[in-house]
Design an enzyme around this catalytic site. Structure first.
Site, PDB file in Angstrom:
ATOM      1  N   TYR A   1      -6.159  23.948  26.130  1.00 41.66           N
ATOM      2  CA  TYR A   1      -4.754  24.311  26.346  1.00 41.66           C
ATOM      3  C   TYR A   1      -3.924  23.042  26.496  1.00 41.66           C
ATOM      4  O   TYR A   1      -4.314  22.140  27.229  1.00 41.66           O
ATOM      5  CB  TYR A   1      -4.586  25.192  27.597  1.00 41.66           C
ATOM      6  CG  TYR A   1      -4.011  26.532  27.204  1.00 41.66           C
ATOM      7  CD1 TYR A   1      -2.661  26.656  26.882  1.00 41.66           C
ATOM      8  CD2 TYR A   1      -4.820  27.653  27.073  1.00 41.66           C
ATOM      9  CE1 TYR A   1      -2.142  27.861  26.447  1.00 41.66           C
ATOM     10  CE2 TYR A   1      -4.302  28.854  26.643  1.00 41.66           C
ATOM     11  CZ  TYR A   1      -2.958  28.959  26.328  1.00 41.66           C
ATOM     12  OH  TYR A   1      -2.445  30.136  25.889  1.00 41.66           O
TER      13      TYR A   1
ATOM     14  N   GLU B   1      -0.047  22.828  26.549  1.00 41.66           N
ATOM     15  CA  GLU B   1       1.406  23.056  26.559  1.00 41.66           C
ATOM     16  C   GLU B   1       2.147  21.746  26.807  1.00 41.66           C
ATOM     17  O   GLU B   1       1.771  20.966  27.682  1.00 41.66           O
ATOM     18  CB  GLU B   1       1.772  24.072  27.646  1.00 41.66           C
ATOM     19  CG  GLU B   1       1.356  25.484  27.280  1.00 41.66           C
ATOM     20  CD  GLU B   1       1.681  26.496  28.363  1.00 41.66           C
ATOM     21  OE1 GLU B   1       1.940  26.088  29.507  1.00 41.66           O
ATOM     22  OE2 GLU B   1       1.678  27.703  28.049  1.00 41.66           O
TER      23      GLU B   1
ATOM     24  N   ASP C   1      13.999  25.261   3.877  1.00 42.26           N
ATOM     25  CA  ASP C   1      12.683  25.844   4.125  1.00 42.26           C
ATOM     26  C   ASP C   1      11.839  25.592   2.879  1.00 42.26           C
ATOM     27  O   ASP C   1      11.968  26.285   1.879  1.00 42.26           O
ATOM     28  CB  ASP C   1      12.850  27.345   4.394  1.00 42.26           C
ATOM     29  CG  ASP C   1      11.521  28.048   4.655  1.00 42.26           C
ATOM     30  OD1 ASP C   1      10.466  27.422   4.449  1.00 42.26           O
ATOM     31  OD2 ASP C   1      11.555  29.230   5.048  1.00 42.26           O
TER      32      ASP C   1
ATOM     33  N   THR D   1       5.675  25.756   5.929  1.00 39.09           N
ATOM     34  CA  THR D   1       4.318  26.147   6.276  1.00 39.09           C
ATOM     35  C   THR D   1       3.406  25.012   5.826  1.00 39.09           C
ATOM     36  O   THR D   1       3.792  24.165   5.023  1.00 39.09           O
ATOM     37  CB  THR D   1       3.892  27.435   5.537  1.00 39.09           C
ATOM     38  OG1 THR D   1       4.081  27.229   4.129  1.00 39.09           O
ATOM     39  CG2 THR D   1       4.704  28.633   5.972  1.00 39.09           C
TER      40      THR D   1
ATOM     41  N   LYS E   1       0.483  26.645   2.108  1.00 42.60           N
ATOM     42  CA  LYS E   1       0.751  27.075   0.736  1.00 42.60           C
ATOM     43  C   LYS E   1       0.413  25.911  -0.200  1.00 42.60           C
ATOM     44  O   LYS E   1      -0.717  25.467  -0.208  1.00 42.60           O
ATOM     45  CB  LYS E   1       2.179  27.597   0.636  1.00 42.60           C
ATOM     46  CG  LYS E   1       2.356  28.856   1.512  1.00 42.60           C
ATOM     47  CD  LYS E   1       3.753  29.430   1.524  1.00 42.60           C
ATOM     48  CE  LYS E   1       3.817  30.621   2.469  1.00 42.60           C
ATOM     49  NZ  LYS E   1       5.187  31.158   2.614  1.00 42.60           N
TER      50      LYS E   1
ATOM     51  N   ARG F   1      -3.495  27.408   8.180  1.00 40.55           N
ATOM     52  CA  ARG F   1      -2.306  28.220   8.443  1.00 40.55           C
ATOM     53  C   ARG F   1      -1.567  27.617   9.621  1.00 40.55           C
ATOM     54  O   ARG F   1      -2.111  27.498  10.713  1.00 40.55           O
ATOM     55  CB  ARG F   1      -2.716  29.653   8.775  1.00 40.55           C
ATOM     56  CG  ARG F   1      -3.325  30.343   7.601  1.00 40.55           C
ATOM     57  CD  ARG F   1      -3.256  31.820   7.770  1.00 40.55           C
ATOM     58  NE  ARG F   1      -2.071  32.351   7.162  1.00 40.55           N
ATOM     59  CZ  ARG F   1      -2.031  32.834   5.915  1.00 40.55           C
ATOM     60  NH1 ARG F   1      -3.082  32.777   5.157  1.00 40.55           N
ATOM     61  NH2 ARG F   1      -0.932  33.359   5.455  1.00 40.55           N
TER      62      ARG F   1
HETATM   63  C1  LIG Z   1       5.747  31.949   3.525  1.00 43.08           C
HETATM   64  C2  LIG Z   1       7.122  31.616   3.915  1.00 43.08           C
HETATM   65  C3  LIG Z   1       7.513  31.609   5.265  1.00 43.08           C
HETATM   66  C4  LIG Z   1       6.703  32.203   6.389  1.00 43.08           C
HETATM   67  O1  LIG Z   1       5.494  31.759   6.616  1.00 43.08           O
HETATM   68  P1  LIG Z   1       4.441  32.598   7.491  1.00 43.08           P
HETATM   69  O2  LIG Z   1       3.448  31.551   7.760  1.00 43.08           O
HETATM   70  O3  LIG Z   1       3.970  33.703   6.603  1.00 43.08           O
HETATM   71  O4  LIG Z   1       5.124  33.086   8.711  1.00 43.08           O
HETATM   72  C5  LIG Z   1       8.789  31.157   5.575  1.00 43.08           C
HETATM   73  N1  LIG Z   1       9.633  30.769   4.610  1.00 43.08           N
HETATM   74  C6  LIG Z   1       9.311  30.800   3.300  1.00 43.08           C
HETATM   75  C7  LIG Z   1      10.303  30.371   2.297  1.00 43.08           C
HETATM   76  C8  LIG Z   1       8.044  31.240   2.913  1.00 43.08           C
HETATM   77  O5  LIG Z   1       7.746  31.296   1.616  1.00 43.08           O
END
Ligand SMILES: *Cc1c(COP(=O)(O)O)cnc(C)c1O
Length: 416
Positions: free
Chosen positions: A51, A53, A197, A223, A226, A232
């Site tokens: 942990y 925090e 994003d 993220t 991807k 993740r």
């Molecule tokens: C996949 C995605 C997210 C969210 O990601 P999670 O890990 O599924 O919560 C946010 N913004 C965009 C543009 C995404 O493609």
């Protein structure tokens, strides 16, 4: 996984089945990938027991001698790779990362402006079913109905009209490169912060195959799982002047203890993403998407925007006489996994839209090149051209498996 096998036969068997599925099928879901064995190993470590925090050097619990170094390593690698002034590596995933940005800069009821979900935006960019649309006054911009492209003049008009506190650029299904200088200009004119994003295309940015938003945005969220090919998780990159607001919003604003095993795996993925090999990987993702797009267009498929500049493409199946959901289902039967997707101004319902989306990050990780993408395009067309023929689907599934056999996927080299 000897211990897992002994302790829990059921979960062990399911994990094995999923390994088989990932090894033998052509995975074209644009948000998915194969992480390396090194990333998998870091994820499965005793760091999950801790942990922590707080942040390195400022924790609430003791025993952070090692964890502080792990998190600092991840932060420093992310700063170097993306040229960011400040990085927070603690968000549990992309959605909480975006929520943290809103908490840092907005009060309930404030206006945000993002890309509409049916046009390729994400749920967290202000969709009415998401907290981002329920707690804030979410306005949206859409794609040009003729071209399927972002219409920057329309975005500018909308921004001036609704005066958002934050403009969000970024998408989950837009096949073209974003014009970050233009977004910056619009944000400045409207007096808004610019949030990018880059969840989908972060790996392309890291590898130099897509322009970086970092010099233009106030805040960049992403993220890590991807195209960036990590575990993740998520990161928030920002200017130094926003560092404190972002860190406070992540913890204690919306989260408790960070997932330290994930942080370690993010550090590993960032190290991998800093290599020459990864640059070649990012370029190949784009080349593979182009190759697949060309084959499909040659076979009469209508691609939204007429092609792709990044890792993904969106196909309107209307002229093929098949809906997106059915196409995705029969392709899955045939060993090709992708998802149905709304197209701009889709006349059909979101659960069974007119299009399919596909991306090349995962197949590129297993070593597919242009020649294999041409083969994938041919297989897709074979299935869609004869949609009710289960024998065709079974034959293509065998061909897909054969194709995959020549390209063992990262982390799954042990699968025969
Ligand atoms: C996949 C995605 C997210 C969210 O990601 P999670 O890990 O599924 O919560 C946010 N913004 C965009 C543009 C995404 O493609």
């Amino acid at each position: 996984m000897e211990d897992l096998r002994r302790v829990d036969q059921e979960v062990f068997a399911l994990v094995q089945q999923e390994e088989q599925r990932q090894a033998h099928k052509i995975r074209l879901i644009a948000s998915e990938n194969y992480v390396s064995a090194a990333v998998l190993q870091a994820t499965g470590t005793v760091l999950t027991n801790k942990y922590s925090e707080g942040y390195p050097g400022k924790r609430y619990y003791e025993g952070q001698q090692i964890i502080d170094q792990v998190e600092t390593l991840a932060i420093e690698r992310a700063r170097a790779l993306f040229g960011a002034e400040h990085v927070n590596v603690q968000p549990y995933s992309g959605s909480p990362a975006n929520l943290a940005v809103y908490l840092a800069f907005l009060s309930p009821g404030d206006t945000i402006l993002g890309m509409a979900l049916p046009h390729g935006g994400h749920l967290t960019h202000g969709s009415p079913v998401s907290i981002s649309g329920k707690y804030f006054n979410a306005q949206s911009y859409q794609l040009n109905p003729e071209t399927g492209l972002l219409d920057y003049e329309a975005i500018r008009q909308k921004a001036i009209e609704c005066r958002p506190k934050i403009i969000i650029a970024g998408h989950s299904a837009y096949p073209r490169i974003l014009d970050f200088p233009k977004f910056r200009e619009i944000a400045d004119e409207a007096g808004a912060l610019l949030m990018v994003d880059m969840a989908h295309f972060a790996g392309l940015v890291a590898g130099g195959a897509h322009p970086s938003p970092v010099p233009y945005a106030d805040v960049v969220t992403t993220t890590t799982h991807k195209s960036l090919r990590g575990p993740r998780g998520a990161m928030i990159l920002c200017r130094e002047k926003h560092a404190q607001a972002i860190d406070k919003a992540v913890f204690p604003g919306i989260q408790g203890g960070p997932h330290d095993h994930t942080t370690a795996a993010i550090a590993v993925a960032l190290k991998e993403a800093s290599t020459q090999e990864f640059k070649a990987y990012a370029r190949q993702i784009v080349a593979n998407a182009r190759a697949l797009a060309e084959v499909l267009m040659m076979r009469g498929y209508r691609l939204i925007t007429g092609g792709t500049d990044n890792h993904l493409m969106l196909v309107d199946l209307t002229n093929k006489g098949i809906a997106g959901k059915k196409a995705a289902r029969i392709l899955d039967n045939a060993g090709i996994v992708l998802n149905c997707n709304a197209i701009p101004n889709d006349p059909r319902k979101p659960f069974d839209p007119s299009g399919i989306r596909m991306g090349t990050a995962a197949v590129t990780s297993r070593g597919f090149k242009e020649a294999e993408m041409a083969e994938v395009g041919r297989l897709i067309d074979t299935v869609i051209a004869d949609p009710d023929n289960e024998a065709v689907q079974a034959r293509v599934a065998a061909e897909a498996r054969q194709l995959c056999a020549g390209f063992p996927a990262p982390g799954l080299e042990h699968i025969a």
